[in-house]
Design an enzyme around this catalytic site. Structure first.
Site, PDB file in Angstrom:
ATOM      1  N   ARG A   1       0.869  -1.176   0.000  1.00 13.07           N
ATOM      2  CA  ARG A   1       0.000   0.000   0.000  1.00 13.07           C
ATOM      3  C   ARG A   1       0.907   1.227   0.000  1.00 13.07           C
ATOM      4  NH1 ARG A   1      -3.499  -2.856  -1.429  1.00 13.07           N
ATOM      5  NH2 ARG A   1      -5.488  -3.322  -0.429  1.00 13.07           N
TER       6      ARG A   1
ATOM      7  N   GLU B   1      -4.577   7.122  -3.955  1.00 14.28           N
ATOM      8  CA  GLU B   1      -5.085   6.649  -5.258  1.00 14.28           C
ATOM      9  C   GLU B   1      -6.511   7.151  -5.475  1.00 14.28           C
ATOM     10  OE1 GLU B   1      -4.657   2.398  -5.246  1.00 14.28           O
ATOM     11  OE2 GLU B   1      -2.554   2.539  -4.676  1.00 14.28           O
TER      12      GLU B   1
ATOM     13  N   HIS C   1      -2.015   0.453  -9.821  1.00 12.34           N
ATOM     14  CA  HIS C   1      -2.571  -0.563  -8.915  1.00 12.34           C
ATOM     15  C   HIS C   1      -3.194  -1.736  -9.690  1.00 12.34           C
ATOM     16  CE1 HIS C   1      -4.269  -1.180  -4.613  1.00 12.34           C
ATOM     17  NE2 HIS C   1      -4.062  -2.349  -5.217  1.00 12.34           N
TER      18      HIS C   1
END
Ligand SMILES: NC(=O)c1ccc[n+]([C@@H]2O[C@H](COP(=O)([O-])OP(=O)(O)OC[C@H]3O[C@@H](n4cnc5c(N)ncnc54)[C@H](O)[C@@H]3O)[C@@H](O)[C@H]2O)c1
Length: 340
Positions: free
Chosen positions: A250, A279, A297
């Site tokens: 993350r 994000e 991602h």
């Protein structure tokens, strides 16, 4: 007979057939179609169309409509909700502490994500090491290889891969990288039981040594309040000059400002990132570095992985309905689950 309800919150794309089979005669599966949080709560309550929900299948895509499963959302769930079957290995969008207080168990989908995410990390590591992303950008810009840094790179063979967090994904990456072969070292909160001899453990007291050995540091520790900024300025400074940093965990696990400073001064040789602190926005500074391989991602974006994750999340809920608990209870709630 009224069956208990399982509420599908967010995308369920690949496992419709499996869903029918898993819950046949066991539960009434209802799709959440609320466009906002207020409507979601209203429909969970008495007389609402989600009334009788005992378990929620959750995908991060549900956040677009009802927001993340924060304390306010968990506290507002009716008492009948006992299980959240999250589709994903990382469950930082769920306030597990609030779930604990309310006696709700959360399961995630480990294992199902390992191949796709480990190969993403492998790609980032190879691209960062060999300047492949830079090469592609140069070619696509019509400049053949003129954009590529002049210095020739090295082979990965014989280099050291340092894994921060040897769980499912970290170990799968270790297996893949061993084929080069690379030397594999790892640091986790504790020594991983059953890890093979070729995965060398470095505990807290040897953390500096671990960082100093790394040609590549690949981050796989989960995001929790205590791991935010875990890869700090201090940690990055302890890497050798020219080391490569890869992150598929993350974004917030790394201090992004420190990472950018280390790229600016050339302390980091390159980075490979799949995840970012906020994000979908990406710090524009990152885009300036030719030696940054950046993905949006995509860690689990394979059909195989997506389907395995959906089936695993649903199976946890099915097991909860039949046996009282599923197998993938998140670590923070395992104590609570033993009391069930
Ligand atoms: N990029 C993607 O698309 C994608 C896909 C799946 C998972 N992920 C992320 O990857 C993370 C890892 O997934 P996993 O399935 O391997 O999880 P896992 O739980 O199997 O492994 C995590 C490991 O990190 C270790 N760890 C925890 N705290 C630590 C700390 N402070 N220092 C060092 N090690 C620590 C744990 O002991 C464990 O070994 C997830 O939490 C998720 O956020 C990202």
């Amino acid at each position: 007979m009224t069956l208990p309800r399982v509420l599908i919150c967010g995308d369920l794309v690949w496992a419709h057939e499996e869903s029918k089979q898993l819950f046949h005669g066991l539960a009434d599966v209802v799709r959440m179609d609320s466009l906002d949080r207020a409507d979601f709560f209203a429909n969970l309550n008495q007389g609402g169309k989600y009334e009788g929900t005992v378990a929620i299948y959750r995908n991060n895509t549900s956040a677009e409509h009802v927001g993340v499963f924060d304390r306010a959302l968990i506290e507002a769930l009716p008492p009948g909700v006992r299980w959240i079957g999250h589709n994903g290995a990382g469950y930082d969008q769920i306030d597990v502490d609030a779930c604990k207080k309310k006696g709700i168990i959360v399961s995630n989908t480990p294992v199902a994500v390992d191949d796709a995410t480990a190969t993403t990390a492998l790609y980032l590591m190879i691209s960062a090491f060999r300047h492949f992303s830079q090469g592609e950008r140069s070619l696509r810009g019509g400049r053949w290889k003129s954009d590529i840094s002049s210095s020739l790179t090295h082979d990965l063979t014989g280099k050291t891969l340092a894994i921060l967090g040897l769980g499912g994904i970290g170990f799968r990456l270790a297996e893949l990288a061993r084929a080069f072969p690379m030397r594999i070292v790892y640091h986790s909160r504790k020594k991983v039981e059953g890890a093979p001899d070729w995965c060398e453990y470095f505990g807290q007291e040897r953390l500096d040594e671990f960082l100093g050995l790394a040609d590549v540091l690949s981050v796989h520790a989960p995001l929790r309040p205590d791991t935010e900024g875990l890869v700090s300025e201090e940690m990055i400074r302890k890497l050798k000059k020219g080391a490569i940093l890869v992150n598929t965990a993350r974004g917030k696990v790394i201090d992004e400002a420190a990472l950018i400073r280390a790229l600016e001064v050339g302390h980091l040789g390159a980075v490979g990132l799949d995840v970012y602190p906020n994000e979908p926005s990406v710090n524009p500074r990152l885009l300036d570095f030719p030696n940054a391989t950046l993905l949006p991602h995509m860690g689990t974006e394979t059909r195989d992985s997506q389907k395995k994750m959906e089936v695993r999340a649903l199976t946890n809920i099915r097991d909860f309905l039949i046996k009282g608990k599923g197998i993938d209870i998140v670590p923070e709630l395992r104590d609570l689950a033993t009391k069930l």
